[in-house]
Design a protein around this motif. Structure first.
Motif, PDB file in Angstrom:
ATOM      1  N   ARG A 181      76.671  14.177   3.554  1.00  0.00           N
ATOM      2  CA  ARG A 181      78.108  14.229   3.849  1.00  0.00           C
ATOM      3  C   ARG A 181      78.585  12.974   4.564  1.00  0.00           C
ATOM      4  O   ARG A 181      79.785  12.738   4.683  1.00  0.00           O
ATOM      5  N   GLY A 182      77.645  12.188   5.104  1.00  0.00           N
ATOM      6  CA  GLY A 182      78.029  11.014   5.879  1.00  0.00           C
ATOM      7  C   GLY A 182      78.261  11.327   7.341  1.00  0.00           C
ATOM      8  O   GLY A 182      78.778  10.479   8.082  1.00  0.00           O
ATOM      9  N   ASP A 183      77.864  12.541   7.792  1.00  0.00           N
ATOM     10  CA  ASP A 183      77.996  12.875   9.210  1.00  0.00           C
ATOM     11  C   ASP A 183      77.061  12.036  10.071  1.00  0.00           C
ATOM     12  O   ASP A 183      77.325  11.798  11.251  1.00  0.00           O
ATOM     13  N   SER A 184      75.929  11.628   9.494  1.00  0.00           N
ATOM     14  CA  SER A 184      74.912  10.877  10.224  1.00  0.00           C
ATOM     15  C   SER A 184      74.240   9.908   9.261  1.00  0.00           C
ATOM     16  O   SER A 184      74.215  10.135   8.046  1.00  0.00           O
ATOM     17  N   PHE A 185      73.703   8.827   9.829  1.00  0.00           N
ATOM     18  CA  PHE A 185      72.923   7.868   9.042  1.00  0.00           C
ATOM     19  C   PHE A 185      71.436   8.019   9.335  1.00  0.00           C
ATOM     20  O   PHE A 185      70.593   7.619   8.551  1.00  0.00           O
ATOM     21  N   LEU A 186      71.124   8.600  10.502  1.00  0.00           N
ATOM     22  CA  LEU A 186      69.757   8.780  10.953  1.00  0.00           C
ATOM     23  C   LEU A 186      69.745   9.910  11.964  1.00  0.00           C
ATOM     24  O   LEU A 186      70.579   9.933  12.877  1.00  0.00           O
ATOM     25  N   ALA A 187      68.832  10.852  11.806  1.00  0.00           N
ATOM     26  CA  ALA A 187      68.716  11.958  12.758  1.00  0.00           C
ATOM     27  C   ALA A 187      67.245  12.214  13.040  1.00  0.00           C
ATOM     28  O   ALA A 187      66.416  12.235  12.127  1.00  0.00           O
ATOM     29  N   ASN A 188      66.918  12.402  14.315  1.00  0.00           N
ATOM     30  CA  ASN A 188      65.533  12.628  14.719  1.00  0.00           C
ATOM     31  C   ASN A 188      65.276  14.132  14.806  1.00  0.00           C
ATOM     32  O   ASN A 188      65.823  14.807  15.676  1.00  0.00           O
ATOM     33  N   LEU A 189      64.465  14.656  13.894  1.00  0.00           N
ATOM     34  CA  LEU A 189      64.194  16.087  13.822  1.00  0.00           C
ATOM     35  C   LEU A 189      62.858  16.391  14.487  1.00  0.00           C
ATOM     36  O   LEU A 189      61.833  15.807  14.138  1.00  0.00           O
ATOM     37  N   THR A 190      62.849  17.312  15.451  1.00  0.00           N
ATOM     38  CA  THR A 190      61.634  17.618  16.205  1.00  0.00           C
ATOM     39  C   THR A 190      61.412  19.128  16.293  1.00  0.00           C
ATOM     40  O   THR A 190      62.368  19.909  16.236  1.00  0.00           O
ATOM     41  N   LYS A 210      75.890   9.060  17.550  1.00  0.00           N
ATOM     42  CA  LYS A 210      75.211   9.963  18.469  1.00  0.00           C
ATOM     43  C   LYS A 210      75.801  11.375  18.506  1.00  0.00           C
ATOM     44  O   LYS A 210      75.073  12.365  18.374  1.00  0.00           O
ATOM     45  N   CYS A 211      77.106  11.481  18.737  1.00  0.00           N
ATOM     46  CA  CYS A 211      77.703  12.803  19.002  1.00  0.00           C
ATOM     47  C   CYS A 211      77.513  13.757  17.831  1.00  0.00           C
ATOM     48  O   CYS A 211      77.034  14.887  17.999  1.00  0.00           O
ATOM     49  N   ARG A 212      77.893  13.331  16.634  1.00  0.00           N
ATOM     50  CA  ARG A 212      77.768  14.217  15.473  1.00  0.00           C
ATOM     51  C   ARG A 212      76.307  14.475  15.135  1.00  0.00           C
ATOM     52  O   ARG A 212      75.934  15.582  14.729  1.00  0.00           O
ATOM     53  N   THR A 213      75.457  13.454  15.319  1.00  0.00           N
ATOM     54  CA  THR A 213      74.041  13.641  15.034  1.00  0.00           C
ATOM     55  C   THR A 213      73.418  14.653  15.984  1.00  0.00           C
ATOM     56  O   THR A 213      72.598  15.487  15.570  1.00  0.00           O
ATOM     57  N   MET A 214      73.805  14.630  17.265  1.00  0.00           N
ATOM     58  CA  MET A 214      73.280  15.610  18.209  1.00  0.00           C
ATOM     59  C   MET A 214      73.714  17.028  17.837  1.00  0.00           C
ATOM     60  O   MET A 214      72.971  17.992  18.032  1.00  0.00           O
ATOM     61  N   GLU A 215      74.909  17.170  17.284  1.00  0.00           N
ATOM     62  CA  GLU A 215      75.351  18.490  16.814  1.00  0.00           C
ATOM     63  C   GLU A 215      74.483  18.961  15.647  1.00  0.00           C
ATOM     64  O   GLU A 215      74.103  20.137  15.576  1.00  0.00           O
ATOM     65  N   LEU A 216      74.174  18.062  14.721  1.00  0.00           N
ATOM     66  CA  LEU A 216      73.290  18.406  13.611  1.00  0.00           C
ATOM     67  C   LEU A 216      71.900  18.790  14.110  1.00  0.00           C
ATOM     68  O   LEU A 216      71.295  19.762  13.631  1.00  0.00           O
ATOM     69  N   ILE A 217      71.376  18.024  15.063  1.00  0.00           N
ATOM     70  CA  ILE A 217      70.045  18.293  15.611  1.00  0.00           C
ATOM     71  C   ILE A 217      70.004  19.663  16.265  1.00  0.00           C
ATOM     72  O   ILE A 217      69.064  20.443  16.063  1.00  0.00           O
ATOM     73  N   ALA A 218      71.027  19.992  17.046  1.00  0.00           N
ATOM     74  CA  ALA A 218      71.069  21.299  17.715  1.00  0.00           C
ATOM     75  C   ALA A 218      71.081  22.429  16.690  1.00  0.00           C
ATOM     76  O   ALA A 218      70.398  23.451  16.858  1.00  0.00           O
ATOM     77  N   GLU A 219      71.833  22.243  15.600  1.00  0.00           N
ATOM     78  CA  GLU A 219      71.881  23.257  14.542  1.00  0.00           C
ATOM     79  C   GLU A 219      70.535  23.385  13.844  1.00  0.00           C
ATOM     80  O   GLU A 219      70.064  24.496  13.563  1.00  0.00           O
ATOM     81  N   ALA A 220      69.895  22.255  13.578  1.00  0.00           N
ATOM     82  CA  ALA A 220      68.642  22.258  12.832  1.00  0.00           C
ATOM     83  C   ALA A 220      67.479  22.791  13.661  1.00  0.00           C
ATOM     84  O   ALA A 220      66.661  23.578  13.172  1.00  0.00           O
TER      85      ALA A 220
END
Length: 347
Positions: free
Chosen positions: A103-112, A262-272
Motif C-alpha cells: 500500500r506504500g504505508d512503509s518502505f521497511l518494517a522490522n518484524l520481531t 517511523k509512525c506508520r511503520t510502528m502502527e504496522l508493527i504493533a498490529e503484526a
C-alpha cells in the motif's frame, strides 16, 4: 507528553551526574538511574564508557577458553530453542507487514517475535559470559548483549550513530560479495541510513555520512557473521548535557529496528506482532558525567514479557529476535533468519 524521566536526564546531565537510562519502545516505563544509586544485586552493565560493578567486585565466572570448539560447546550448552515461533503466527504478521508495504504505508518494517528457549544457567551468568559492546542484566526482568550502537556523544557535542542492517554468515562462499550485492539488503540499509540522517538533522547541524555500508566481522562460537553498518555524524553544540533527555526523546524509537516512515511503520508493527515490545529494541544509555553512549537493546532474553516490571511472570524464558522486511523479502527466508539469530556470543 514529556515523561518525568526526560526531565531527570536533563537535570542529571546538566549537573554532570553519571547515570544509566533504560528507554522502552512504547515510552511507558523509561527508567533513569544515577550510577551511585545502583544495587549490585539488582543490576549490572558494561558499555564502552565503563562497567558496574567494577571487575574487582565480582565473583569470577569461567568458561574453558582452550579452543574455539570448547567455546562453541559452551554456547550450545547455554541455550536451546524450546519452542520455535508458531509458523502460522509468523505468516500472519508477515502478511500484515507485506500488505502495508504494497500500500506504500512503509518502505521497511522490522518484524520481531519471541522464541521460547531453555537454559541451565541464570540470566546473570549469561550476562557475564556474553561478548558484546553493550551488556545489561536487570534481575527478574531481562539480559541483553547488543553489538549495535544507538548514538554516542563526545564531550564537545559531536553525535554519531551507527545503524546495522544486513547480516550474513561469514563462512558462506564469497559472503561479503553476496551481502553487498543483495538488492534486498542494499535497499534496507539505504532506507535506514536516510531515516537516521534525517533524525540527526532534527537535533544537530552539519549532518554527514562518514562511512557507508562498511563490513564488521562479529565473532560467535556458533559461527562468525558479517554485519553491514554505516556511520552518520552531526554537531549538537554547547549545552547538550542539559538537553540530553530532550535530544534522546526526539530520536526515539531507534530507526534501525522500526522502519520508515517511523509512525506508520510502528502502527504496522504493533498490529503484526500483537504485543508491546517493552524494553526489547529500546535503548540502554550510559552517561559518565562528560560523554554519552547508548546501544539498541537487541540480542535480548526476557524473563517477563518485554522485560516490563508490571507484566506477569512467564514459566520460561524468551529470546527476542527478528529482521527487516522489505518488498523483496521472502517469508521462508525471514522466518529461518529469525531463528538463526537465537545465539549467545560467548567470550
Amino acid at each position: 507528553m514529556k515523561h518525568a524521566a526526560i526531565e531527570t536526564m536533563n537535570r542529571l546531565g546538566g549537573a554532570g551526574t553519571p547515570f544509566i537510562c533504560l528507554l522502552d519502545v512504547e515510552n511507558s516505563h523509561p527508567r533513569v538511574l544515577p550510577i551511585d544509586s545502583l544495587n549490585t544485586a539488582e543490576i549490572s552493565f558494561a558499555t564502552p564508557l565503563g562497567e558496574f560493578p567494577a571487575a574487582q567486585h565480582r565473583t569470577p565466572i569461567h568458561i574453558d577458553p582452550c579452543s574455539a570448539s570448547s567455546a562453541a560447546a559452551a554456547d550450545a550448552a547455554l541455550l536451546t530453542v524450546h519452542r520455535p515461533v508458531c509458523r502460522q503466527r509468523y505468516q500472519s504478521g508477515f502478511q500484515v507487514i507485506r500488505h502495508g508495504l504494497l500500500r506504500g504505508d512503509s518502505f521497511l518494517a522490522n518484524l520481531t517475535y519471541p522464541v521460547e528457549i531453555a537454559t541451565p544457567v541464570s540470566l546473570y551468568h549469561i550476562h557475564r559470559v556474553a561478548h558484546a559492546r553493550y551488556r545489561l542484566w536487570w534481575r527478574d526482568h531481562f539480559t541483553v548483549f547488543s553489538p549495535e550502537t544507538f548514538v554516542t556523544i563526545t564531550p564537545d557535542g559531536e553525535i554519531a550513530t551507527f545503524p546495522m542492517k544486513g547480516t550474513i554468515a561469514a563462512d558462506l562462499p564469497d559472503a561479503a560479495r553476496q551481502l553487498m550485492e543483495n538488492p534486498k539488503e542494499a535497499a534496507e540499509h539505504l532506507t535506514v541510513v536516510d531515516l537516521l540522517r534525517n533524525d540527526l538533522g532534527r537535533i544537530g547541524r552539519r549532518v554527514r555520512v562518514e562511512r557507508y555500508r562498511y563490513l564488521d566481522r562479529i565473532h560467535s562460537p556458533a559461527g562468525d557473521i558479517l554485519q553491514a553498518s554505516s556511520e552518520i555524524r552531526a554537531e549538537l553544540g554547547s549545552g547538550w548535557r542539559a538537553r540530553i533527555g530532550d535530544l534522546l526523546q526526539e530520536l526515539l524509537p531507534a530507526g534501525s529496528i522500526t522502519g520508515a516512515p517511523k509512525c506508520r511503520t510502528m502502527e504496522l508493527i504493533a498490529e503484526a506482532e500483537g504485543e508491546p515490545r517493552g524494553y526489547y529494541t529500546g535503548v540502554f544509555g550510559h552517561f559518565d558525567g562528560q560523554q554519552f553512549c547508548s546501544g539498541v537493546m537487541i540480542r535480548f532474553i526476557e524473563q517477563r514479557p518485554g522485560g516490563l516490571p508490571d507484566a506477569s511472570m512467564l514459566p520460561g524464558l524468551r529470546f527476542r529476535a527478528g529482521g527487516g522486511i522489505t518488498i523483496y523479502s521472502q517469508e521462508d527466508e525471514e522466518y529461518a533468519e529469525l531463528h538463526t539469530k537465537v545465539r549467545i556470543p560467548v567470550r
